[in-house]
Scaffold this motif. Sequence first.
Motif, PDB file in Angstrom:
ATOM      1  N   GLN A 175      -5.473   5.277  -3.880  1.00 20.07           N
ATOM      2  CA  GLN A 175      -4.820   6.208  -4.790  1.00 20.07           C
ATOM      3  C   GLN A 175      -4.459   7.465  -4.025  1.00 20.07           C
ATOM      4  OE1 GLN A 175      -7.044   7.156  -8.359  1.00 20.07           O
ATOM      5  NE2 GLN A 175      -5.176   7.771  -9.404  1.00 20.07           N
ATOM      6  N   ALA A 176      -3.173   7.719  -3.948  1.00 14.64           N
ATOM      7  CA  ALA A 176      -2.674   8.927  -3.302  1.00 14.64           C
ATOM      8  C   ALA A 176      -2.541  10.019  -4.363  1.00 14.64           C
ATOM      9  CB  ALA A 176      -1.330   8.654  -2.646  1.00 14.64           C
ATOM     10  N   PRO A 177      -2.531  11.285  -3.955  1.00 15.88           N
ATOM     11  CA  PRO A 177      -2.411  12.385  -4.922  1.00 15.88           C
ATOM     12  C   PRO A 177      -1.157  12.237  -5.783  1.00 15.88           C
ATOM     13  CG  PRO A 177      -3.037  13.228  -2.778  1.00 15.88           C
ATOM     14  CD  PRO A 177      -2.734  11.778  -2.581  1.00 15.88           C
ATOM     15  N   GLY A 178      -1.345  12.343  -7.087  1.00 13.56           N
ATOM     16  CA  GLY A 178      -0.217  12.265  -7.994  1.00 13.56           C
ATOM     17  C   GLY A 178       0.292  10.868  -8.265  1.00 13.56           C
ATOM     18  N   LYS A 179      -0.368   9.870  -7.708  1.00 10.42           N
ATOM     19  CA  LYS A 179       0.079   8.483  -7.894  1.00 10.42           C
ATOM     20  C   LYS A 179      -1.006   7.648  -8.550  1.00 10.42           C
ATOM     21  CE  LYS A 179       3.349   8.403  -4.056  1.00 10.42           C
ATOM     22  NZ  LYS A 179       3.818   7.656  -2.854  1.00 10.42           N
ATOM     23  N   GLN A 180      -0.594   6.512  -9.083  1.00  7.28           N
ATOM     24  CA  GLN A 180      -1.556   5.593  -9.687  1.00  7.28           C
ATOM     25  C   GLN A 180      -2.294   4.801  -8.612  1.00  7.28           C
ATOM     26  OE1 GLN A 180       0.683   3.187 -12.494  1.00  7.28           O
ATOM     27  NE2 GLN A 180       0.184   4.595 -14.161  1.00  7.28           N
ATOM     28  N   ARG A 181      -3.465   4.344  -8.967  1.00  6.81           N
ATOM     29  CA  ARG A 181      -4.223   3.486  -8.061  1.00  6.81           C
ATOM     30  C   ARG A 181      -3.475   2.167  -7.900  1.00  6.81           C
ATOM     31  NH1 ARG A 181     -10.655   3.173  -8.837  1.00  6.81           N
ATOM     32  NH2 ARG A 181     -10.203   5.416  -8.896  1.00  6.81           N
ATOM     33  N   GLU A 182      -3.399   1.683  -6.667  1.00 11.14           N
ATOM     34  CA  GLU A 182      -2.652   0.464  -6.404  1.00 11.14           C
ATOM     35  C   GLU A 182      -3.460  -0.485  -5.541  1.00 11.14           C
ATOM     36  OE1 GLU A 182       0.949   1.571  -4.350  1.00 11.14           O
ATOM     37  OE2 GLU A 182      -0.129   2.577  -2.729  1.00 11.14           O
ATOM     38  N   LEU A 183      -3.187  -1.763  -5.718  1.00 12.07           N
ATOM     39  CA  LEU A 183      -3.866  -2.792  -4.947  1.00 12.07           C
ATOM     40  C   LEU A 183      -3.379  -2.763  -3.499  1.00 12.07           C
ATOM     41  CD1 LEU A 183      -5.619  -5.402  -4.749  1.00 12.07           C
ATOM     42  CD2 LEU A 183      -3.523  -6.658  -5.297  1.00 12.07           C
ATOM     43  N   VAL A 184      -4.324  -2.882  -2.581  1.00 13.66           N
ATOM     44  CA  VAL A 184      -3.989  -2.976  -1.164  1.00 13.66           C
ATOM     45  C   VAL A 184      -4.198  -4.417  -0.674  1.00 13.66           C
ATOM     46  CG1 VAL A 184      -4.594  -2.210   1.167  1.00 13.66           C
ATOM     47  CG2 VAL A 184      -4.602  -0.570  -0.738  1.00 13.66           C
ATOM     48  N   ALA A 185      -5.383  -4.962  -0.945  1.00 18.36           N
ATOM     49  CA  ALA A 185      -5.694  -6.310  -0.476  1.00 18.36           C
ATOM     50  C   ALA A 185      -6.817  -6.888  -1.329  1.00 18.36           C
ATOM     51  CB  ALA A 185      -6.120  -6.300   0.986  1.00 18.36           C
ATOM     52  N   GLN A 186      -6.794  -8.204  -1.501  1.00 11.90           N
ATOM     53  CA  GLN A 186      -7.831  -8.902  -2.265  1.00 11.90           C
ATOM     54  C   GLN A 186      -8.220 -10.177  -1.544  1.00 11.90           C
ATOM     55  OE1 GLN A 186      -6.144  -9.627  -6.176  1.00 11.90           O
ATOM     56  NE2 GLN A 186      -7.603  -8.244  -7.112  1.00 11.90           N
ATOM     57  N   MET A 187      -9.487 -10.564  -1.778  1.00  6.97           N
ATOM     58  CA  MET A 187      -9.951 -11.841  -1.268  1.00  6.97           C
ATOM     59  C   MET A 187     -10.716 -12.545  -2.369  1.00  6.97           C
ATOM     60  SD  MET A 187     -12.485 -12.731   1.939  1.00  6.97           S
ATOM     61  CE  MET A 187     -11.237 -12.545   3.204  1.00  6.97           C
ATOM     62  N   GLY A 214     -16.429   1.338  -5.972  1.00  3.64           N
ATOM     63  CA  GLY A 214     -17.130   2.274  -5.119  1.00  3.64           C
ATOM     64  C   GLY A 214     -16.651   3.687  -5.408  1.00  3.64           C
ATOM     65  N   GLN A 215     -17.209   4.641  -4.671  1.00  6.23           N
ATOM     66  CA  GLN A 215     -16.896   6.047  -4.902  1.00  6.23           C
ATOM     67  C   GLN A 215     -15.630   6.486  -4.173  1.00  6.23           C
ATOM     68  OE1 GLN A 215     -18.976   5.011  -2.615  1.00  6.23           O
ATOM     69  NE2 GLN A 215     -18.512   6.231  -0.791  1.00  6.23           N
ATOM     70  N   GLY A 216     -15.156   5.658  -3.258  1.00 11.10           N
ATOM     71  CA  GLY A 216     -13.934   5.981  -2.532  1.00 11.10           C
ATOM     72  C   GLY A 216     -14.198   6.633  -1.189  1.00 11.10           C
ATOM     73  N   THR A 217     -13.284   6.406  -0.264  1.00 10.85           N
ATOM     74  CA  THR A 217     -13.353   7.033   1.043  1.00 10.85           C
ATOM     75  C   THR A 217     -11.957   7.522   1.418  1.00 10.85           C
ATOM     76  OG1 THR A 217     -14.096   6.749   3.353  1.00 10.85           O
ATOM     77  CG2 THR A 217     -13.032   4.847   2.324  1.00 10.85           C
ATOM     78  N   GLN A 218     -11.878   8.745   1.893  1.00  9.73           N
ATOM     79  CA  GLN A 218     -10.581   9.365   2.179  1.00  9.73           C
ATOM     80  C   GLN A 218     -10.039   8.895   3.525  1.00  9.73           C
ATOM     81  OE1 GLN A 218      -8.674  11.788   0.339  1.00  9.73           O
ATOM     82  NE2 GLN A 218      -7.144  11.285   1.913  1.00  9.73           N
ATOM     83  N   VAL A 219      -8.783   8.507   3.505  1.00 11.75           N
ATOM     84  CA  VAL A 219      -8.054   8.178   4.733  1.00 11.75           C
ATOM     85  C   VAL A 219      -6.864   9.114   4.830  1.00 11.75           C
ATOM     86  CG1 VAL A 219      -6.640   6.443   5.905  1.00 11.75           C
ATOM     87  CG2 VAL A 219      -8.763   5.764   4.756  1.00 11.75           C
ATOM     88  N   TYR A 242     -10.569   2.638  -2.341  1.00 10.12           N
ATOM     89  CA  TYR A 242     -11.690   2.207  -3.168  1.00 10.12           C
ATOM     90  C   TYR A 242     -11.954   0.720  -2.991  1.00 10.12           C
ATOM     91  CZ  TYR A 242     -10.891   6.562  -5.742  1.00 10.12           C
ATOM     92  OH  TYR A 242     -10.726   7.877  -6.097  1.00 10.12           O
ATOM     93  N   CYS A 243     -13.215   0.384  -2.920  1.00  6.58           N
ATOM     94  CA  CYS A 243     -13.640  -1.005  -2.900  1.00  6.58           C
ATOM     95  C   CYS A 243     -13.870  -1.457  -4.340  1.00  6.58           C
ATOM     96  CB  CYS A 243     -14.935  -1.117  -2.089  1.00  6.58           C
ATOM     97  SG  CYS A 243     -15.602  -2.779  -1.941  1.00  6.58           S
ATOM     98  N   ASN A 244     -13.532  -2.704  -4.621  1.00  3.53           N
ATOM     99  CA  ASN A 244     -13.670  -3.255  -5.976  1.00  3.53           C
ATOM    100  C   ASN A 244     -14.176  -4.678  -5.899  1.00  3.53           C
ATOM    101  OD1 ASN A 244     -11.894  -5.131  -8.050  1.00  3.53           O
ATOM    102  ND2 ASN A 244     -12.826  -3.347  -9.037  1.00  3.53           N
ATOM    103  N   MET A 281     -13.003  -9.781  -4.420  1.00  3.01           N
ATOM    104  CA  MET A 281     -13.314  -8.489  -3.804  1.00  3.01           C
ATOM    105  C   MET A 281     -12.021  -7.916  -3.267  1.00  3.01           C
ATOM    106  SD  MET A 281     -15.418 -10.153  -0.651  1.00  3.01           S
ATOM    107  CE  MET A 281     -16.217 -11.272  -1.793  1.00  3.01           C
ATOM    108  N   GLY A 282     -11.896  -6.606  -3.345  1.00  3.40           N
ATOM    109  CA  GLY A 282     -10.633  -6.046  -2.927  1.00  3.40           C
ATOM    110  C   GLY A 282     -10.709  -4.574  -2.580  1.00  3.40           C
ATOM    111  N   TRP A 283      -9.600  -4.108  -2.065  1.00  2.37           N
ATOM    112  CA  TRP A 283      -9.420  -2.702  -1.746  1.00  2.37           C
ATOM    113  C   TRP A 283      -8.201  -2.166  -2.484  1.00  2.37           C
ATOM    114  CZ3 TRP A 283     -12.810   0.177   1.043  1.00  2.37           C
ATOM    115  CH2 TRP A 283     -13.754  -0.504   1.801  1.00  2.37           C
ATOM    116  N   TYR A 284      -8.365  -0.993  -3.073  1.00  2.00           N
ATOM    117  CA  TYR A 284      -7.287  -0.294  -3.754  1.00  2.00           C
ATOM    118  C   TYR A 284      -7.172   1.081  -3.118  1.00  2.00           C
ATOM    119  CZ  TYR A 284      -7.390  -3.789  -7.496  1.00  2.00           C
ATOM    120  OH  TYR A 284      -7.322  -4.951  -8.210  1.00  2.00           O
TER     121      TYR A 284
END
Length: 116
Positions: A39-51, A107-112, A94-96, A34-37
């Motif tokens: 994606q900032a505007p104009g950038k690729q989705r990137e891994l933040v943390a995984q368990m 998931g559908q994503g949540t804006q930070v 995004y949750c994965n 399970m993890g969190w990714y």
Amino acid sequence: QVQLVESGGGLVQTGGSLRLSCVVSKSIFSINTMGWYRQAPGKQRELVAQMARSGRTNYADFVKGRFTISRDNNKNTVYLQMNSLEPEDTAVYYCNIIVSSGGNYWGQGTQVTVSS
């Protein structure tokens, strides 16, 4: 079909904290990863943390010491505690999950948004 619903995003000032939640529609006890990714505007989705199922965690270098991934098996929920937020952390998060059969769900994503 597995569904993931994120919540907890929002607008925060530099140095502030947020906790993201991801409720999974099935037991997370046997989920492989399970993890969190993000994606900032104009950038690729990137891994933040995984368990992993074992509890072993993996963090991107840019969040080490600031973010913590955790889970509550009883609530089928994965969390991302984010402290010392910086404007560079602004993104859709995004949750994965990857289940034992190999299925990969998002998931559908949540804006930070972190203001300076």
